[in-house]
Design a protein around this motif. Sequence first.
Motif, PDB file in Angstrom:
ATOM      1  N   VAL A 153      46.951   9.536  41.121  1.00  9.16           N
ATOM      2  CA  VAL A 153      47.365   9.325  39.729  1.00  9.16           C
ATOM      3  C   VAL A 153      48.738   9.907  39.415  1.00  9.16           C
ATOM      4  O   VAL A 153      49.387   9.456  38.456  1.00  9.16           O
ATOM      5  CB  VAL A 153      46.327   9.886  38.740  1.00  9.16           C
ATOM      6  CG1 VAL A 153      44.972   9.249  38.963  1.00  9.16           C
ATOM      7  CG2 VAL A 153      46.232  11.413  38.823  1.00  9.16           C
ATOM      8  N   PHE A 154      49.204  10.901  40.174  1.00 11.71           N
ATOM      9  CA  PHE A 154      50.492  11.503  39.831  1.00 11.71           C
ATOM     10  C   PHE A 154      51.684  10.662  40.283  1.00 11.71           C
ATOM     11  O   PHE A 154      52.837  11.091  40.175  1.00 11.71           O
ATOM     12  CB  PHE A 154      50.585  12.923  40.391  1.00 11.71           C
ATOM     13  CG  PHE A 154      49.727  13.893  39.638  1.00 11.71           C
ATOM     14  CD1 PHE A 154      49.575  13.796  38.265  1.00 11.71           C
ATOM     15  CD2 PHE A 154      49.048  14.900  40.299  1.00 11.71           C
ATOM     16  CE1 PHE A 154      48.783  14.678  37.562  1.00 11.71           C
ATOM     17  CE2 PHE A 154      48.245  15.799  39.604  1.00 11.71           C
ATOM     18  CZ  PHE A 154      48.114  15.675  38.229  1.00 11.71           C
ATOM     19  N   ARG A 155      51.387   9.459  40.773  1.00 11.06           N
ATOM     20  CA  ARG A 155      52.448   8.481  40.963  1.00 11.06           C
ATOM     21  C   ARG A 155      52.835   7.864  39.617  1.00 11.06           C
ATOM     22  O   ARG A 155      53.851   7.183  39.503  1.00 11.06           O
ATOM     23  CB  ARG A 155      51.984   7.369  41.902  1.00 11.06           C
ATOM     24  CG  ARG A 155      51.556   7.863  43.284  1.00 11.06           C
ATOM     25  CD  ARG A 155      50.728   6.813  44.005  1.00 11.06           C
ATOM     26  NE  ARG A 155      50.187   7.324  45.248  1.00 11.06           N
ATOM     27  CZ  ARG A 155      50.718   7.088  46.454  1.00 11.06           C
ATOM     28  NH1 ARG A 155      51.799   6.355  46.550  1.00 11.06           N
ATOM     29  NH2 ARG A 155      50.167   7.590  47.542  1.00 11.06           N
ATOM     30  N   LEU A 156      51.985   8.114  38.599  1.00  6.93           N
ATOM     31  CA  LEU A 156      52.165   7.538  37.269  1.00  6.93           C
ATOM     32  C   LEU A 156      52.652   8.602  36.304  1.00  6.93           C
ATOM     33  O   LEU A 156      52.555   9.793  36.570  1.00  6.93           O
ATOM     34  CB  LEU A 156      50.841   6.951  36.769  1.00  6.93           C
ATOM     35  CG  LEU A 156      50.143   5.963  37.707  1.00  6.93           C
ATOM     36  CD1 LEU A 156      48.764   5.628  37.181  1.00  6.93           C
ATOM     37  CD2 LEU A 156      50.981   4.696  37.868  1.00  6.93           C
ATOM     38  N   ARG A 157      53.132   8.155  35.138  1.00  7.30           N
ATOM     39  CA  ARG A 157      53.584   9.084  34.109  1.00  7.30           C
ATOM     40  C   ARG A 157      53.179   8.564  32.737  1.00  7.30           C
ATOM     41  O   ARG A 157      52.836   7.399  32.575  1.00  7.30           O
ATOM     42  CB  ARG A 157      55.114   9.251  34.170  1.00  7.30           C
ATOM     43  CG  ARG A 157      55.627   9.869  35.455  1.00  7.30           C
ATOM     44  CD  ARG A 157      57.128  10.089  35.406  1.00  7.30           C
ATOM     45  NE  ARG A 157      57.627  10.651  36.654  1.00  7.30           N
ATOM     46  CZ  ARG A 157      58.895  10.964  36.873  1.00  7.30           C
ATOM     47  NH1 ARG A 157      59.796  10.768  35.922  1.00  7.30           N
ATOM     48  NH2 ARG A 157      59.260  11.468  38.035  1.00  7.30           N
ATOM     49  N   GLY A 158      53.232   9.484  31.767  1.00  8.38           N
ATOM     50  CA  GLY A 158      53.000   9.101  30.378  1.00  8.38           C
ATOM     51  C   GLY A 158      51.629   8.511  30.142  1.00  8.38           C
ATOM     52  O   GLY A 158      50.616   8.992  30.672  1.00  8.38           O
ATOM     53  N   HIS A 159      51.599   7.421  29.346  1.00  6.82           N
ATOM     54  CA  HIS A 159      50.306   6.847  28.988  1.00  6.82           C
ATOM     55  C   HIS A 159      49.614   6.200  30.186  1.00  6.82           C
ATOM     56  O   HIS A 159      48.387   6.070  30.201  1.00  6.82           O
ATOM     57  CB  HIS A 159      50.477   5.832  27.848  1.00  6.82           C
ATOM     58  CG  HIS A 159      51.351   4.664  28.188  1.00  6.82           C
ATOM     59  ND1 HIS A 159      52.726   4.730  28.113  1.00  6.82           N
ATOM     60  CD2 HIS A 159      51.047   3.417  28.606  1.00  6.82           C
ATOM     61  CE1 HIS A 159      53.233   3.561  28.463  1.00  6.82           C
ATOM     62  NE2 HIS A 159      52.242   2.746  28.765  1.00  6.82           N
ATOM     63  N   HIS A 160      50.386   5.800  31.210  1.00  4.73           N
ATOM     64  CA  HIS A 160      49.757   5.255  32.411  1.00  4.73           C
ATOM     65  C   HIS A 160      48.944   6.347  33.124  1.00  4.73           C
ATOM     66  O   HIS A 160      47.837   6.085  33.611  1.00  4.73           O
ATOM     67  CB  HIS A 160      50.827   4.698  33.354  1.00  4.73           C
ATOM     68  CG  HIS A 160      51.547   3.505  32.821  1.00  4.73           C
ATOM     69  ND1 HIS A 160      52.785   3.583  32.248  1.00  4.73           N
ATOM     70  CD2 HIS A 160      51.179   2.205  32.753  1.00  4.73           C
ATOM     71  CE1 HIS A 160      53.175   2.390  31.862  1.00  4.73           C
ATOM     72  NE2 HIS A 160      52.213   1.526  32.153  1.00  4.73           N
ATOM     73  N   LEU A 161      49.491   7.551  33.172  1.00  5.98           N
ATOM     74  CA  LEU A 161      48.767   8.678  33.769  1.00  5.98           C
ATOM     75  C   LEU A 161      47.514   8.997  32.956  1.00  5.98           C
ATOM     76  O   LEU A 161      46.436   9.229  33.528  1.00  5.98           O
ATOM     77  CB  LEU A 161      49.679   9.908  33.834  1.00  5.98           C
ATOM     78  CG  LEU A 161      49.040  11.219  34.299  1.00  5.98           C
ATOM     79  CD1 LEU A 161      48.474  11.085  35.701  1.00  5.98           C
ATOM     80  CD2 LEU A 161      50.054  12.359  34.252  1.00  5.98           C
TER      81      LEU A 161
END
Length: 319
Positions: A100-108
């Motif tokens: 999941v830490f490949r994502l940021r913000g609301h995607h995370l």
Amino acid sequence: MKQKFVFPAVLGLLALVLASGNAYLINLFVIAAMTTLPAIGLSLLMGYTGQISLGHAAFVGLGAYASALLCKSLGLNPWLAMALATALSAGAAWCIGWLVFRLRGHHLAMATLAFGIIIHVAMVEWRSFTGGQDGLADVPSLQLLSFDLRSDAAMLCIAWAACLLAVLLAGNLVRSPFGFAMRTVAENEAVAGSIGIASASLKRKVMAVGGAYAGFGGALYAHWLGYISPGPFDVGYSVRLLLIVALGGFSGLWSVVFGVFFVVITSEALKPLGRFDVVIYGVLLVFVMVRCPQGLLAGIHQLFDKLAAGARRRAGSDA
């Protein structure tokens, strides 16, 4: 909050509660301890590392079910089962962080929410393994020599000893060079990378620490209650944990304890609402994040400062 004042104050309060012999009050403080452990881990992740998680209840559930199943299916000693369940939750958190830490913000946020939902659905639907909605009964209690530690009074001592140790260890972590790196990542990952901080690796490690705290809390819960079901580990519990951290101002470890007691006491008042209490928690979370971003205590302090300043101005104009 200053540790030198809060630590003896908490110890004194626990001693008073234990000496009171009030079964309801002791039970309430045990529940608060079980909630404090995952909340501290979430504070490290969100408050100090700046990474949101909406599925933290899943790690609590993993710890609870893993410890219970290791005892019931393999006949392991509960203390060993708790240690293995804690390690399992930490490992699961590290693996989830890798994804999941490949994502940021609301995607995370959505990814962690999805993880929490998946784990909860698995607890409900994997009936042959978890017992489904019926849960798992007859979870062995913790033993120390020949003493059974399932009573609320015994668990009060064990759980709060674990909580206070967890706060002290977390405090040492955030004051260490690793803690400096955590705060740098929270402020600006590009800057962190420019000074040699591996942000992705650091976030996974903090996620693993948070998972270990949550898993240990879940394992304690299972052996204290002797029965577990999927209900306590749903998304609503993740929202309550998020609210606890927000009430404490996200980056205050001792303030987390204040947030825990606020939510636990509020939960007692909201019991007549049943599962609709999560709506109240959601509204309260939005209010705190908008009106008191530094935490409820800081917000109350600022309100009193404004009232005092207004009173001084009125007194000056009257003079």
